[in-house]
Design a protein around this motif. Sequence first.
Motif, PDB file in Angstrom:
ATOM      1  N   ASP A 130       0.856  -1.193   0.000  1.00 18.49           N
ATOM      2  CA  ASP A 130       0.000   0.000   0.000  1.00 18.49           C
ATOM      3  C   ASP A 130       0.884   1.233   0.000  1.00 18.49           C
ATOM      4  O   ASP A 130       2.067   1.174   0.371  1.00 18.49           O
ATOM      5  N   CYS A 131       0.309   2.367  -0.371  1.00 21.05           N
ATOM      6  CA  CYS A 131       1.054   3.619  -0.325  1.00 21.05           C
ATOM      7  C   CYS A 131       1.455   3.937   1.111  1.00 21.05           C
ATOM      8  O   CYS A 131       0.644   3.817   2.036  1.00 21.05           O
ATOM      9  N   THR A 132       2.673   4.334   1.282  1.00 26.28           N
ATOM     10  CA  THR A 132       3.190   4.723   2.595  1.00 26.28           C
ATOM     11  C   THR A 132       2.401   5.907   3.153  1.00 26.28           C
ATOM     12  O   THR A 132       2.296   6.060   4.363  1.00 26.28           O
ATOM     13  N   THR A 133       1.814   6.706   2.288  1.00 23.28           N
ATOM     14  CA  THR A 133       1.063   7.887   2.733  1.00 23.28           C
ATOM     15  C   THR A 133      -0.217   7.525   3.469  1.00 23.28           C
ATOM     16  O   THR A 133      -0.816   8.396   4.095  1.00 23.28           O
ATOM     17  N   CYS A 147      -5.326   5.753   0.294  1.00 20.24           N
ATOM     18  CA  CYS A 147      -4.988   5.749  -1.128  1.00 20.24           C
ATOM     19  C   CYS A 147      -5.379   4.397  -1.704  1.00 20.24           C
ATOM     20  O   CYS A 147      -5.052   3.355  -1.137  1.00 20.24           O
ATOM     21  N   ALA A 151       0.827   1.190  -5.631  1.00 16.12           N
ATOM     22  CA  ALA A 151       2.133   1.746  -5.250  1.00 16.12           C
ATOM     23  C   ALA A 151       3.164   1.276  -6.277  1.00 16.12           C
ATOM     24  O   ALA A 151       3.640   0.148  -6.218  1.00 16.12           O
ATOM     25  N   TYR A 203       4.875   4.358  -3.041  1.00 13.89           N
ATOM     26  CA  TYR A 203       3.975   5.447  -3.418  1.00 13.89           C
ATOM     27  C   TYR A 203       3.302   5.182  -4.754  1.00 13.89           C
ATOM     28  O   TYR A 203       3.917   4.637  -5.674  1.00 13.89           O
ATOM     29  N   CYS A 204       2.046   5.616  -4.875  1.00  8.43           N
ATOM     30  CA  CYS A 204       1.385   5.628  -6.172  1.00  8.43           C
ATOM     31  C   CYS A 204       1.876   6.880  -6.907  1.00  8.43           C
ATOM     32  O   CYS A 204       2.570   7.721  -6.326  1.00  8.43           O
ATOM     33  N   ASP A 255       0.874  10.198  -5.130  1.00  5.99           N
ATOM     34  CA  ASP A 255       1.402  10.482  -3.797  1.00  5.99           C
ATOM     35  C   ASP A 255       2.929  10.506  -3.717  1.00  5.99           C
ATOM     36  O   ASP A 255       3.483  10.734  -2.645  1.00  5.99           O
TER      37      ASP A 255
END
Length: 84
Positions: free
Chosen positions: A31-34, A46, A50, A67-68, A71
């Motif tokens: 998954d995105c770290t954000t 998100c 990623a 990250y995607c 992001d």
Amino acid sequence: MDAIHDHDGPEVRIFHRPAGWVLPDYTDLADCTTNYHRAQDGRPACTGIAVWKVVEDHGMHLTIGFYCDADLPAEHQPATTPAV
């Protein structure tokens, strides 16, 4: 892969994989770290894939973020957009 070294900070390596990054245990895509910050800010998670992996080498430890496209932090954006 791009490698960026700033003498005031860590060496940064950026990797792109259009299919996404698989978790170390092979159970799912990363998954995105954000998402951690999004949850703190009350924003939805998100849902993008990623496709970027950013590795920061701090000497004694590594920091890895996924990250995607939307992001990816501005300081890690590629000079040119990769072909799709």
